[in-house]
Design a protein around this motif. Structure first.
Motif, mmCIF file in Angstrom:
data_model
loop_
_atom_site.group_PDB
_atom_site.id
_atom_site.type_symbol
_atom_site.label_atom_id
_atom_site.label_comp_id
_atom_site.label_asym_id
_atom_site.label_seq_id
_atom_site.Cartn_x
_atom_site.Cartn_y
_atom_site.Cartn_z
ATOM 1 N N LEU A 208 0.831 -1.199 0.000
ATOM 2 C CA LEU A 208 0.000 0.000 0.000
ATOM 3 C C LEU A 208 0.867 1.251 0.000
ATOM 4 O O LEU A 208 1.963 1.256 0.562
ATOM 5 N N THR A 209 0.351 2.309 -0.592
ATOM 6 C CA THR A 209 1.000 3.610 -0.576
ATOM 7 C C THR A 209 0.216 4.505 0.373
ATOM 8 O O THR A 209 -1.008 4.607 0.244
ATOM 9 N N GLN B 244 -4.579 0.436 -4.074
ATOM 10 C CA GLN B 244 -3.349 0.140 -3.337
ATOM 11 C C GLN B 244 -2.913 1.329 -2.487
ATOM 12 O O GLN B 244 -1.759 1.734 -2.486
ATOM 13 N N LYS B 245 -3.900 1.885 -1.736
ATOM 14 C CA LYS B 245 -3.620 3.064 -0.911
ATOM 15 C C LYS B 245 -4.155 2.880 0.494
ATOM 16 O O LYS B 245 -5.169 2.237 0.725
ATOM 17 N N VAL C 292 -8.583 1.803 3.779
ATOM 18 C CA VAL C 292 -7.706 0.889 3.058
ATOM 19 C C VAL C 292 -8.399 0.541 1.750
ATOM 20 O O VAL C 292 -9.556 0.133 1.748
ATOM 21 N N SER C 293 -7.717 0.709 0.642
ATOM 22 C CA SER C 293 -8.270 0.356 -0.659
ATOM 23 C C SER C 293 -7.258 -0.480 -1.429
ATOM 24 O O SER C 293 -6.249 0.031 -1.902
ATOM 25 N N LEU D 20 1.302 -0.023 7.310
ATOM 26 C CA LEU D 20 1.567 -0.471 5.939
ATOM 27 C C LEU D 20 2.110 -1.886 5.892
ATOM 28 O O LEU D 20 1.958 -2.582 4.885
ATOM 29 N N HIS D 21 2.736 -2.332 6.979
ATOM 30 C CA HIS D 21 3.317 -3.672 7.021
ATOM 31 C C HIS D 21 2.421 -4.686 7.722
ATOM 32 O O HIS D 21 2.795 -5.834 7.868
#
Length: 86
Positions: free
Chosen positions: A3-4, A70-71, A65-66, A34-35
């Motif tokens: 994810l960004t 990827q964000k 979270v999407s 993110l991890h």
């Protein structure tokens, strides 16, 4: 899923209102998120506590979270303090 991270405009201004030390700690906490394995599309709440100079700082993060985009979008940064021992 990689994810960004990004801030929604309101959340960014809330984050910038924190002192620099708490801003850095908030970024560290986002990195932890993110991890962490997260559901593909979800509303996420995360908080952390930091003690400094006799004051306990509470920071509350709200994120979306999407996996499609990827964000990890931070949509809220709330903050509260209490004097330690009260």
């Amino acid at each position: 899923m990689a994810l960004t991270p990004e801030f929604a405009p309101d959340a960014e201004s809330q984050w910038l209102a924190l002192d620099v030390e708490l801003q850095e700690l908030t970024l560290d906490e986002i990195e932890v998120l993110l991890h962490r394995p997260l559901a593909s599309t979800t509303l996420l709440y995360h908080d952390f506590v930091h003690d400094a100079d006799g004051v306990r700082h509470y920071v509350f993060l709200e994120a979306l979270v999407s996996s499609a985009n990827q964000k990890l979008t931070i949509i809220g940064v709330n903050y509260l303090t209490r004097k330690i021992g009260s």
